[in-house]
Design an enzyme around this catalytic site. Structure first.
Site: not given
Length: 269
Positions: A60, A138, A151, A153-155
C-alpha cells in the site's frame, strides 16, 4: 533491460501490468507491487513459466513503512535496484465545490506520497547503480483538467518533485524520466473516486479509441533504455496541447473545458 532489477508499483492492472509484461519480455528481473496480492500472484505464476525472476510484494504505497519494506525486500531478493517505476495511481471526477475534501487527501496519498516514499528509500540503491527513477504522470501534470482537481494537482506535484530530484542528483549519474501518457485504456477511470469518495464504476470515455496500455508500456521502457528526460505521449491531446498551453493558455483552458464537458454525466456543462 536484460537482468536489470526493476520495481513497478501499481503492477496489478493497466499500464503497470503492461509494463511488467514488457519488462519480462526484455529479460528484466521484476519486483511487482500492489495492494491486490491475488493478481500479483497470478502474474508471477504466468511469467515464471517463461523463466522470469519475479517478486510479488503486497504494498500500500500510502504507507511509508510499506514502501520501505518493498525496497528492502527487493534488495534482499535481487541484491540491487536498477529502475524504480512509480506507476501506482488513482483518479477522481467531481467539481471542487461538490467534493469531500477527503478525496483530495486520498488521491495525493496514493499518487504523490506513494512516489515520494518509494523514491526516498530506493534512491541510495538507484544512485549506486546509476539507474533510472521513473514517474508516470499524465497530461494532467501539465494542463489542468476540470473535474480532476486532485488528480491534476498530484501529477503537477510529482513532476515538480522528480524534476528537483534530477537537479539534486545531476552529478551522481541518476537518470530521471517523467512519462506523461495521454488518455490510455486502463481501469483508472472505472476506479476514479466521485465527490463522495466512492468508485464511479464505469468509465465516462470510450476506452476503445485510446492508446493501449501495452503501447504505452513499450514507449516508457524505450524511454528508460534511452535515458530520456521526458516523454509526452499522443499528439493532439498530448504534445500539441502542452505546446499550446505555453503560448495560448486561454485557448487551451477553453478547449480543456469543452473536451471534458462532452463526457457522459459530466459534472459541468
Amino acid at each position: 533491460m536484460r537482468d536489470k532489477v526493476v520495481i513497478v508499483t501499481g503492477a496489478s492492472s493497466g499500464i503497470g501490468k503492461a509494463l511488467v509484461y514488457e519488462l519480462a519480455r526484455r529479460g528484466a528481473k521484476i519486483a511487482i507491487a500492489s495492494r491486490n496480492i491475488e493478481e500479483l500472484l497470478n502474474i508471477e505464476q504466468d511469467l515464471k513459466k517463461n523463466g522470469t525472476d519475479i517478486l510479488p510484494v503486497r504494498t500500500d504505497v500510502t504507507k511509508e513503512l510499506a514502501c520501505k519494506e518493498l525496497i528492502e525486500q527487493t534488495v534482499g531478493h535481487f541484491g540491487r535496484i536498477d529502475v524504480l517505476i512509480n506507476n501506482a495511481g488513482i483518479s477522481m471526477r467531481a467539481l471542487l465545490e461538490d467534493l469531500d475534501i477527503g478525496v483530495l487527501h486520498k488521491v495525493m496519498d496514493v499518487n504523490f506520497w506513494g512516489t515520494v516514499y518509494c523514491t526516498k528509500y530506493a534512491l541510495p540503491y538507484l544512485i549506486q547503480s546509476k539507474g533510472s527513477l521513473v514517474g508516470i504522470i499524465s497530461i494532467a501534470g501539465f494542463i489542468g483538467l476540470p473535474g480532476r482537481t486532485g488528480y491534476a494537482a498530484s501529477k503537477f506535484a510529482i513532476r515538480g518533485f522528480l524534476n528537483t530530484v534530477r537537479i539534486e542528483t545531476r552529478k551522481k549519474g541518476l537518470h530521471v524520466l517523467i512519462a506523461a501518457p495521454g488518455f490510455t485504456a486502463s481501469d483508472i477511470r472505472k476506479k476514479a473516486l466521485n465527490a463522495a469518495g466512492r468508485q464511479q464504476g464505469e468509465s465516462p470515455r470510450d476506452e476503445n479509441h485510446m492508446m493501449s496500455a501495452e503501447r504505452c508500456a513499450s514507449i516508457i521502457v524505450k524511454g528508460i533504455r534511452k535515458r530520456k528526460r521526458e516523454i509526452i505521449m499522443t499528439f493532439i491531446e498530448g504534445k500539441l496541447a502542452v505546446f499550446l498551453s505555453k503560448w495560448l493558455p486561454g485557448l487551451v483552458d477553453k478547449l480543456s473545458y469543452s473536451h471534458m464537458a462532452k463526457e457522459p454525466d459530466s459534472p459541468f456543462k
